[in-house]
Design a protein around this motif. Structure first.
Motif, short mmCIF file in Angstrom:
data_model
loop_
_atom_site.label_atom_id
_atom_site.label_comp_id
_atom_site.label_asym_id
_atom_site.label_seq_id
_atom_site.Cartn_x
_atom_site.Cartn_y
_atom_site.Cartn_z
N ILE A 109 20.35 -72.36 9.31
CA ILE A 109 20.36 -72.04 7.89
C ILE A 109 20.45 -70.52 7.72
O ILE A 109 19.71 -69.78 8.38
CB ILE A 109 19.09 -72.57 7.20
N CYS A 114 19.59 -69.21 1.28
CA CYS A 114 18.87 -70.45 0.94
C CYS A 114 18.10 -70.29 -0.37
O CYS A 114 17.42 -69.29 -0.57
CB CYS A 114 17.92 -70.81 2.08
N ILE A 115 18.22 -71.30 -1.27
CA ILE A 115 17.51 -71.24 -2.56
C ILE A 115 16.28 -72.15 -2.56
O ILE A 115 15.62 -72.31 -3.58
CB ILE A 115 18.46 -71.64 -3.72
N GLY A 116 15.99 -72.78 -1.40
CA GLY A 116 14.76 -73.58 -1.31
C GLY A 116 14.79 -74.85 -2.12
O GLY A 116 13.77 -75.26 -2.68
N CYS A 117 15.96 -75.51 -2.18
CA CYS A 117 16.07 -76.72 -3.01
C CYS A 117 15.49 -77.94 -2.29
O CYS A 117 15.31 -78.98 -2.93
CB CYS A 117 17.53 -76.98 -3.36
N THR A 118 15.25 -77.87 -1.03
CA THR A 118 14.69 -78.94 -0.17
C THR A 118 15.64 -80.10 0.13
O THR A 118 15.26 -81.03 0.83
CB THR A 118 13.37 -79.53 -0.75
N TYR A 119 16.86 -80.09 -0.38
CA TYR A 119 17.78 -81.22 -0.15
C TYR A 119 18.00 -81.49 1.33
O TYR A 119 17.99 -82.64 1.78
CB TYR A 119 19.13 -80.95 -0.81
N CYS A 120 18.19 -80.42 2.11
CA CYS A 120 18.47 -80.60 3.53
C CYS A 120 17.25 -81.21 4.24
O CYS A 120 17.39 -82.07 5.11
CB CYS A 120 18.83 -79.28 4.18
N HIS A 137 14.27 -72.14 3.77
CA HIS A 137 14.09 -73.21 4.76
C HIS A 137 14.65 -72.74 6.09
O HIS A 137 15.53 -71.87 6.13
CB HIS A 137 14.79 -74.48 4.30
N ARG A 153 24.55 -81.75 2.18
CA ARG A 153 23.53 -81.76 1.12
C ARG A 153 23.26 -80.37 0.56
O ARG A 153 22.64 -80.23 -0.50
CB ARG A 153 22.22 -82.37 1.68
N CYS A 154 23.66 -79.31 1.26
CA CYS A 154 23.30 -77.96 0.81
C CYS A 154 24.19 -77.49 -0.34
O CYS A 154 25.40 -77.31 -0.15
CB CYS A 154 23.39 -76.98 1.97
N PRO A 155 23.61 -77.26 -1.52
CA PRO A 155 24.42 -76.89 -2.70
C PRO A 155 25.00 -75.48 -2.60
O PRO A 155 25.96 -75.17 -3.30
CB PRO A 155 23.42 -77.00 -3.85
N VAL A 156 24.43 -74.64 -1.73
CA VAL A 156 24.96 -73.28 -1.60
C VAL A 156 25.69 -73.10 -0.26
O VAL A 156 26.05 -71.98 0.09
CB VAL A 156 23.84 -72.22 -1.76
N CYS A 158 24.87 -73.05 2.88
CA CYS A 158 24.37 -72.00 3.78
C CYS A 158 23.92 -72.57 5.13
O CYS A 158 23.21 -71.91 5.88
CB CYS A 158 23.24 -71.22 3.11
N ILE A 159 24.32 -73.82 5.43
CA ILE A 159 23.99 -74.40 6.73
C ILE A 159 25.25 -74.47 7.59
O ILE A 159 26.29 -74.93 7.11
CB ILE A 159 23.38 -75.81 6.60
S1 SF4 Z 1 19.90 -77.42 1.17
FE1 SF4 Z 1 20.55 -75.33 1.54
S2 SF4 Z 1 19.70 -74.19 -0.14
FE2 SF4 Z 1 18.66 -76.12 -0.10
S3 SF4 Z 1 16.84 -75.73 1.10
FE3 SF4 Z 1 18.38 -76.49 2.50
S4 SF4 Z 1 19.38 -74.70 3.29
FE4 SF4 Z 1 18.24 -74.07 1.51
#
Ligand code: SF4
Ligand code: SF4
Length: 165
Positions: A109, A114-120, A137, A153-156, A158-159
């Protein structure tokens, strides 16, 4: 002449009816058994979707076991217990667990994005991602199996996947 035509029509209709009946019986019995058995095998697999068996997830491996009689000892996360349970279900011998396919890539990541959305974190079947809501994260590389389920799943976005060390 008319009788012959009528007899022919009746005969053809009867054959069609019987064939239709047999087909519907077959279609009711065959797929259900195979699908049900694949479901039963899939339920015995650990659902880590890690691909260490060489298949792109647990269900494809379950289907290969049932439909192509593939070996039942290819699932490292499931361990020897899973081999035993599969052998019991399928009436097969229980070979020793095979060597796991090495994990060659792991998720990484970009914590600055990362915006900390927890989706991942919720997508990861082996809990290899840690982080709190609205906080960055990170991936525990040794726990990651490289299944890539977190990437979409990452909306930005960044993974990324990097070579495993
Ligand atoms: S899905 Fe992406 S933005 Fe969201 S917590 Fe995980 S790494 Fe961060
Ligand atoms: S961190 Fe991503 S790639 Fe690694 S196991 Fe979890 S979901 Fe799969």
């Amino acid at each position: 002449m008319l009788t012959a035509v009528l007899t022919a029509i009746i005969a053809i209709t009867a054959i069609a009816l019987v064939a239709g009946l047999l087909l519907s019986l077959a279609s009711r019995r065959l797929p259900a058994n195979v699908d049900t058995l694949v479901d039963q095998v899939n339920e015995l697999l650990p659902q880590t979707q890690c691909g260490q068996c060489g298949y792109p997830g647990c269900r494809p491996y379950a289907a290969a076991i049932v439909e192509a009689a593939v070996a039942i000892n290819l699932c490292p996360p499931g361990g020897q217990d899973t081999v035993q349970r599969l052998a019991a279900l399928l009436g097969r011998d229980a070979p020793t667990l095979d060597e796991p396919v090495a994990v060659t890539k792991v998720a990484l990541i970009d914590e600055s994005l990362c915006i900390g959305c927890t989706y991942c974190r919720h997508a990861c079947p082996v809990d290899a991602i840690v982080g709190a809501h609205h906080f960055m994260h990170t991936v525990i590389a040794v726990e990651c199996t490289g299944c890539e389920l977190c990437l979409p799943r990452c909306p930005v976005d960044c993974i990324s996947m990097v070579a495993a060390r």
